[in-house]
Design a protein around this motif. Structure first.
Motif, PDB file in Angstrom:
ATOM      1  N   GLU A  86       0.443   4.204  -0.936  1.00 20.12           N
ATOM      2  CA  GLU A  86      -0.216   5.493  -0.696  1.00 20.12           C
ATOM      3  C   GLU A  86      -0.192   5.894   0.775  1.00 20.12           C
ATOM      4  O   GLU A  86      -0.441   7.049   1.117  1.00 20.12           O
ATOM      5  CB  GLU A  86      -1.669   5.471  -1.202  1.00 20.12           C
ATOM      6  CG  GLU A  86      -2.620   4.605  -0.398  1.00 20.12           C
ATOM      7  CD  GLU A  86      -2.590   3.126  -0.770  1.00 20.12           C
ATOM      8  OE1 GLU A  86      -3.356   2.378  -0.163  1.00 20.12           O
ATOM      9  OE2 GLU A  86      -1.822   2.726  -1.658  1.00 20.12           O
ATOM     10  N   LEU A  87       0.128   4.948   1.664  1.00 21.64           N
ATOM     11  CA  LEU A  87       0.162   5.243   3.100  1.00 21.64           C
ATOM     12  C   LEU A  87       1.429   6.006   3.464  1.00 21.64           C
ATOM     13  O   LEU A  87       2.503   5.786   2.891  1.00 21.64           O
ATOM     14  CB  LEU A  87       0.081   3.955   3.907  1.00 21.64           C
ATOM     15  CG  LEU A  87      -1.195   3.132   3.748  1.00 21.64           C
ATOM     16  CD1 LEU A  87      -1.092   1.838   4.533  1.00 21.64           C
ATOM     17  CD2 LEU A  87      -2.402   3.926   4.199  1.00 21.64           C
ATOM     18  N   ASN A 119      -4.775   5.216  13.945  1.00 24.19           N
ATOM     19  CA  ASN A 119      -5.973   4.820  13.187  1.00 24.19           C
ATOM     20  C   ASN A 119      -5.634   4.422  11.753  1.00 24.19           C
ATOM     21  O   ASN A 119      -6.422   4.613  10.843  1.00 24.19           O
ATOM     22  CB  ASN A 119      -7.019   5.933  13.201  1.00 24.19           C
ATOM     23  CG  ASN A 119      -7.608   6.135  14.569  1.00 24.19           C
ATOM     24  OD1 ASN A 119      -7.730   5.181  15.339  1.00 24.19           O
ATOM     25  ND2 ASN A 119      -7.948   7.359  14.907  1.00 24.19           N
ATOM     26  N   LEU A 120      -4.465   3.880  11.567  1.00 26.79           N
ATOM     27  CA  LEU A 120      -4.058   3.404  10.255  1.00 26.79           C
ATOM     28  C   LEU A 120      -4.502   1.958  10.039  1.00 26.79           C
ATOM     29  O   LEU A 120      -4.669   1.517   8.909  1.00 26.79           O
ATOM     30  CB  LEU A 120      -2.536   3.511  10.105  1.00 26.79           C
ATOM     31  CG  LEU A 120      -1.933   3.154   8.780  1.00 26.79           C
ATOM     32  CD1 LEU A 120      -2.377   4.146   7.723  1.00 26.79           C
ATOM     33  CD2 LEU A 120      -0.433   3.134   8.866  1.00 26.79           C
ATOM     34  N   THR A 121      -4.737   1.250  11.120  1.00 23.31           N
ATOM     35  CA  THR A 121      -5.086  -0.162  11.035  1.00 23.31           C
ATOM     36  C   THR A 121      -6.363  -0.389  10.241  1.00 23.31           C
ATOM     37  O   THR A 121      -6.476  -1.373   9.514  1.00 23.31           O
ATOM     38  CB  THR A 121      -5.236  -0.746  12.453  1.00 23.31           C
ATOM     39  OG1 THR A 121      -4.095  -0.384  13.213  1.00 23.31           O
ATOM     40  CG2 THR A 121      -5.324  -2.249  12.416  1.00 23.31           C
ATOM     41  N   THR A 122      -7.309   0.522  10.333  1.00 23.57           N
ATOM     42  CA  THR A 122      -8.560   0.361   9.601  1.00 23.57           C
ATOM     43  C   THR A 122      -8.359   0.491   8.096  1.00 23.57           C
ATOM     44  O   THR A 122      -9.137  -0.042   7.311  1.00 23.57           O
ATOM     45  CB  THR A 122      -9.591   1.399  10.064  1.00 23.57           C
ATOM     46  OG1 THR A 122      -9.049   2.713   9.888  1.00 23.57           O
ATOM     47  CG2 THR A 122      -9.944   1.198  11.520  1.00 23.57           C
ATOM     48  N   GLU A 123      -7.297   1.205   7.669  1.00 22.71           N
ATOM     49  CA  GLU A 123      -7.029   1.380   6.249  1.00 22.71           C
ATOM     50  C   GLU A 123      -6.255   0.213   5.650  1.00 22.71           C
ATOM     51  O   GLU A 123      -6.162   0.096   4.429  1.00 22.71           O
ATOM     52  CB  GLU A 123      -6.238   2.674   6.023  1.00 22.71           C
ATOM     53  CG  GLU A 123      -6.994   3.918   6.411  1.00 22.71           C
ATOM     54  CD  GLU A 123      -6.160   5.166   6.231  1.00 22.71           C
ATOM     55  OE1 GLU A 123      -5.276   5.161   5.361  1.00 22.71           O
ATOM     56  OE2 GLU A 123      -6.401   6.137   6.951  1.00 22.71           O
ATOM     57  N   LEU A 124      -5.689  -0.635   6.476  1.00 23.58           N
ATOM     58  CA  LEU A 124      -4.860  -1.738   5.967  1.00 23.58           C
ATOM     59  C   LEU A 124      -5.716  -2.853   5.396  1.00 23.58           C
ATOM     60  O   LEU A 124      -6.756  -3.154   5.825  1.00 23.58           O
ATOM     61  CB  LEU A 124      -3.953  -2.278   7.076  1.00 23.58           C
ATOM     62  CG  LEU A 124      -2.924  -1.300   7.583  1.00 23.58           C
ATOM     63  CD1 LEU A 124      -2.166  -1.930   8.747  1.00 23.58           C
ATOM     64  CD2 LEU A 124      -1.949  -0.915   6.494  1.00 23.58           C
ATOM     65  N   LYS A 149       3.704   6.799   9.519  1.00 25.96           N
ATOM     66  CA  LYS A 149       2.565   6.163  10.190  1.00 25.96           C
ATOM     67  C   LYS A 149       2.699   4.646  10.163  1.00 25.96           C
ATOM     68  O   LYS A 149       2.381   3.970  11.141  1.00 25.96           O
ATOM     69  CB  LYS A 149       1.258   6.587   9.533  1.00 25.96           C
ATOM     70  CG  LYS A 149       0.871   8.015   9.829  1.00 25.96           C
ATOM     71  CD  LYS A 149      -0.472   8.353   9.228  1.00 25.96           C
ATOM     72  CE  LYS A 149      -0.885   9.760   9.588  1.00 25.96           C
ATOM     73  NZ  LYS A 149      -2.210  10.093   9.049  1.00 25.96           N
ATOM     74  N   GLN A 156       0.844  -1.198   0.000  1.00 24.88           N
ATOM     75  CA  GLN A 156       0.000   0.000   0.000  1.00 24.88           C
ATOM     76  C   GLN A 156       0.881   1.249   0.000  1.00 24.88           C
ATOM     77  O   GLN A 156       1.074   1.900   1.042  1.00 24.88           O
ATOM     78  CB  GLN A 156      -0.926  -0.017   1.201  1.00 24.88           C
ATOM     79  CG  GLN A 156      -1.876  -1.192   1.183  1.00 24.88           C
ATOM     80  CD  GLN A 156      -2.885  -1.141   2.290  1.00 24.88           C
ATOM     81  OE1 GLN A 156      -2.843  -0.294   3.165  1.00 24.88           O
ATOM     82  NE2 GLN A 156      -3.823  -2.061   2.254  1.00 24.88           N
ATOM     83  N   GLU A 187       2.953   2.315  13.480  1.00 18.13           N
ATOM     84  CA  GLU A 187       2.021   1.205  13.692  1.00 18.13           C
ATOM     85  C   GLU A 187       2.771  -0.122  13.884  1.00 18.13           C
ATOM     86  O   GLU A 187       2.400  -0.926  14.738  1.00 18.13           O
ATOM     87  CB  GLU A 187       1.048   1.084  12.524  1.00 18.13           C
ATOM     88  CG  GLU A 187       0.045   2.207  12.430  1.00 18.13           C
ATOM     89  CD  GLU A 187      -1.034   2.171  13.495  1.00 18.13           C
ATOM     90  OE1 GLU A 187      -1.311   1.097  14.040  1.00 18.13           O
ATOM     91  OE2 GLU A 187      -1.603   3.243  13.770  1.00 18.13           O
TER      92      GLU A 187
END
Length: 79
Positions: free
Chosen positions: A52-53, A74-79, A57, A50, A61
């Motif tokens: 784009e992250l 709150n990056l975990t929700t985007e993974l 961050k 990914q 994480e």
């Protein structure tokens, strides 16, 4: 302490006039390097999958997850 002992030219690592065994130092360095290898692999794989992250961050994480701190950006929700 090992680095300081090497810089001073000492062959033994002492703390409060007690010597730390060589095997304990070697184990500690092995654990440290293996931990950094696991975290680095996680950061690399997530960044590759990914791109784009934000890298900082992802690093935060991964360190937080490995050390079971419980902090998150709150990056975990985007993974």
């Amino acid at each position: 302490l090992n680095t300081l002992s090497l810089a001073r030219g000492q062959t033994r690592v002492e703390v409060f006039k007690r010597e730390i065994a060589e095997i304990s130092i070697r184990r500690a360095f092995s654990i440290m390097w293996l931990s950094l290898l696991v975290i680095g692999t996680g950061v690399t794989l997530i960044s590759y999958d990914q791109p784009e992250l934000d890298l900082i961050k992802v690093v935060f994480e991964c360190f937080s997850a490995y050390s079971t701190v419980g902090l998150s950006l709150n990056l975990t929700t985007e993974l």
